[in-house]
Every structure is written in C-alpha cells, then in structure tokens.
Scaffold this active site. Structure first.
Site, PDB file in Angstrom:
ATOM      1  N   CYS A 190      28.441  56.685  35.257  1.00 18.60           N
ATOM      2  CA  CYS A 190      29.491  55.979  35.553  1.00 18.60           C
ATOM      3  C   CYS A 190      30.460  55.665  34.281  1.00 18.60           C
ATOM      4  CB  CYS A 190      28.743  54.422  35.928  1.00 18.60           C
ATOM      5  SG  CYS A 190      27.719  53.743  34.462  1.00 18.60           S
ATOM      6  N   ARG A 231      36.986  54.965  41.261  1.00 17.32           N
ATOM      7  CA  ARG A 231      36.647  53.606  41.067  1.00 17.32           C
ATOM      8  C   ARG A 231      38.079  52.934  41.920  1.00 17.32           C
ATOM      9  NH1 ARG A 231      33.688  51.015  37.384  1.00 17.32           N
ATOM     10  NH2 ARG A 231      34.155  49.520  38.607  1.00 17.32           N
ATOM     11  N   HIS A 274      25.619  46.802  40.283  1.00 16.82           N
ATOM     12  CA  HIS A 274      26.959  47.184  39.953  1.00 16.82           C
ATOM     13  C   HIS A 274      27.490  48.029  41.058  1.00 16.82           C
ATOM     14  CE1 HIS A 274      30.708  48.390  37.911  1.00 16.82           C
ATOM     15  NE2 HIS A 274      30.252  49.267  36.955  1.00 16.82           N
ATOM     16  N   GLN A 328      30.650  50.603  41.490  1.00 18.41           N
ATOM     17  CA  GLN A 328      30.611  52.081  41.023  1.00 18.41           C
ATOM     18  C   GLN A 328      29.941  52.925  42.051  1.00 18.41           C
ATOM     19  OE1 GLN A 328      31.380  53.103  37.843  1.00 18.41           O
ATOM     20  NE2 GLN A 328      31.199  55.057  38.864  1.00 18.41           N
ATOM     21  N   ARG A 387      32.432  39.971  36.486  1.00 17.66           N
ATOM     22  CA  ARG A 387      31.729  40.934  35.577  1.00 17.66           C
ATOM     23  C   ARG A 387      30.928  39.699  34.769  1.00 17.66           C
ATOM     24  NH1 ARG A 387      32.446  46.339  32.782  1.00 17.66           N
ATOM     25  NH2 ARG A 387      31.964  47.131  34.965  1.00 17.66           N
ATOM     26  N   ASP A 437      22.819  56.847  32.855  1.00 14.80           N
ATOM     27  CA  ASP A 437      23.707  55.824  32.543  1.00 14.80           C
ATOM     28  C   ASP A 437      23.059  55.505  31.214  1.00 14.80           C
ATOM     29  OD1 ASP A 437      25.234  53.502  32.324  1.00 14.80           O
ATOM     30  OD2 ASP A 437      23.963  52.212  33.359  1.00 14.80           O
TER      31      ASP A 437
END
Ligand code: CP
Ligand code: NVA
Length: 299
Positions: A258, A286, A130, A133, A103, A218
């Site tokens: 998310c 996830r 991402h 996700q 990340r 988001d």
C-alpha cells in the site's frame, strides 16, 4: 438511509464489483481528457489524525476533478484536537459538508462519528481497517489479471489494518487468503475465526507464498507504533518479501504494497522495483477507486 464506508462489508459483493468497473471507467475518462463535474458545489471534509500522502491527495484531487472541493482538517487546528466530543463534531460537520472522510486511531471513533453524521462517512484508515486501499488493490488486480475470484493471495507480515481489510476482501471478492505472521503479530482472532472458510494462518512465510497469485505486505511498524520499530525489525526479519519468497509463488504472481515502503525491511528493493511489482498502479488507483466511491455515496 445514509450509507457509510467504514469497512468493505458496508457494500455488497455486487456493489463492490460495480464500483471497480466504474473506477476503471473513470480512469479512462480522465485519460481521454473528458470533463466530468457532477459534484459542483459539493464539499468533502477530510479529518486526519495521522499523516498521509496518497489518501489526502487522491481524495482532494478526486473532488477537484468532480467539480467539488475538499477541506483538510487536523486535530492540531480544530476543536476535535482539543477534546470536543466526536458526537458533537459529527453533528456540526455533517450539517456543513456533503461527505466526510476520517483517518484515525480507534475504529470506534469512526463508528461513533458515523452514528451521529447526517452524511456518508468514509474510513480513510483506522487501527483496524484500511478499506479504501483494498478498492485500489482490487482494481489493480482486475486491470492486470481479470477476476480475482478463486485466486490465491498471500499476506506476509503484520496482522494489521491492511491485513484485516484483506481478510474482509477474501470473503467479499471470493479469493483464498493465506496469512503468514510472527506469533505475537497475528491478526484479530475474532475476525479470523469468522473467516475460516476463506482465510488460513501460519507463521511460515514460504508456506503462505507457495503457489500464490498475489503477494502482499505492508510496513512492520504502523503509524502509532513508532516506538516499537526496533523490536519489530528483529521480530519480522524472516518475513521480508524478497526473491526467495517470490520464487515459490506462481511465476506470474504480482506484488502489492500500500506504501509507504521501507526497502530492505519488509520488501527487498529488487522485488518492489522489479517486474512483478504493481505498486505504482496501486497508488494511482487510489484516485480512481475513491472517485467511484464518492460517486456511489453522493448519488
Ligand atoms: N497507502 C496509504 O494510505 O498511503 P498514505 O498514508 O500516504 O495516505
Ligand atoms: N499499516 C500502515 C498502513 C499505512 C497506509 C499504517 O497503519 O501505518
């Protein structure tokens, strides 16, 4: 050749579909209490330059379920944070572990790392994408509604990493994506231009939401943009997902986010905690989707 997962485009649509089916299977196996430990002795290295709850726990738990283990690494306590070149870190780490997830900020960091890694590298979020996700989101959609092919998805909010992965997903999973973002916060222009067949852009959230089967948003300020938060709250005010937005979507539309979420900013409490929200399934998935990804990359 070593396969990596830096964006959704690293897998073919057929591989992605199979991966989702496998995620659903792995979820059922876990619910049935079945032990499945194909990766005893295998190690996942996890390099986090940004905070995380879901990503860290899902990867670490996933490796434990598989009989393997995971090592959490942060810039604070590794040479990575003291300027050791990415290329060297990749060469060294990939001689010791079987799989690496990262990340980070710049997407190029991931690309450089992957180029010099002997083992598969997973993008666990960059400023640009991402993709993990999206695996969870697509699994969640499938579990609730079946195939997403031909459906209409509305992304309302920042043209950020999540939005970019939704753009990739529109092509890979075959849905229409309608994006509504304020003028200065639109998604990457090149990415948009190459997805004109499946993606539209407007600055009117009601237009994007109209008739949608899935509404997604988001945070307004992503990790690394904390100092812009006050300005962003002003600029995104008209982009909150609330009952006015849900009212113009399909009656059975689902809501996804998310997480972490800010109730009263990008989403109202009654929507995120309401009947159309599937955010907790999304978060749980996830785990299952990434287990399917780990299995795909290690086998
Ligand atoms: N959605 C997501 O990636 O959450 P974390 O930042 O908690 O990992
Ligand atoms: N866009 C958000 C997603 C967090 C999971 C961020 O990058 O902070």
């Amino acid at each position: 050749m070593t396969r990596h997962f830096l964006t959704l485009n690293d897998l073919t649509p057929t591989e992605l579909d199979a991966l989702l089916q496998r995620a659903i299977e792995l979820k059922q196996m876990r619910a049935a209490g079945e032990r499945y430990e194909p990766f005893r002795g295998k190690v996942l290295g996890m390099l986090f330059e940004k905070s995380s709850t879901r990503t860290r726990v899902s990867f670490e738990a996933g490796m434990a379920h598989f009989g393997g283990s995971a090592i959490f690494l942060s810039p604070r306590d590794t040479q990575f944070g003291r300027g050791e070149p990415i290329e060297d870190s990749a060469r060294v780490l990939s001689r010791m572990v079987d799989l690496i997830m990262i990340r980070t900020y710049a997407h190029e960091t991931l690309e450089t790392f992957a180029t010099h890694s002997q083992v598969p590298v997973i993008n666990a979020l960059s400023d640009m994408y991402h993709p993990c996700q999206l695996l969870a989101d697509m699994q969640t959609w499938y579990e609730h509604r079946g195939s997403i092919r031909g459906k209409q998805v509305a992304w309302i909010g920042d043209g950020n990493n999540m939005c970019h992965s939704y753009i990739n997903a529109a092509r890979q999973f075959g849905f229409k994506l309608h994006i509504a973002s304020p003028a200065n916060y639109t998604p990457d222009a090149k990415l948009l231009a190459s997805h004109q067949d499946c993606v539209t852009l407007t600055n009117d959230p009601l237009e994007a939401a109209s008739g949608a089967d899935l509404i997604v948003t988001d945070v307004w300020a992503s990790m690394g943009q904390e100092e812009e938060s006050t300005q962003r709250v002003l600029d995104f005010k008209a982009y909150q997902i609330n009952n006015n937005i849900m009212a113009v979507a399909d009656n059975d539309a689902l809501f996804m986010h998310c997480l972490p979420a800010h109730r009263g900013e990008e989403v109202s409490a009654d929507v995120i905690d309401g009947r159309q929200s599937v955010v907790w399934d999304e978060a749980e998935n996830r785990l299952h989707a990434q287990k399917a990804l780990i299995e795909f990359l290690l086998k």
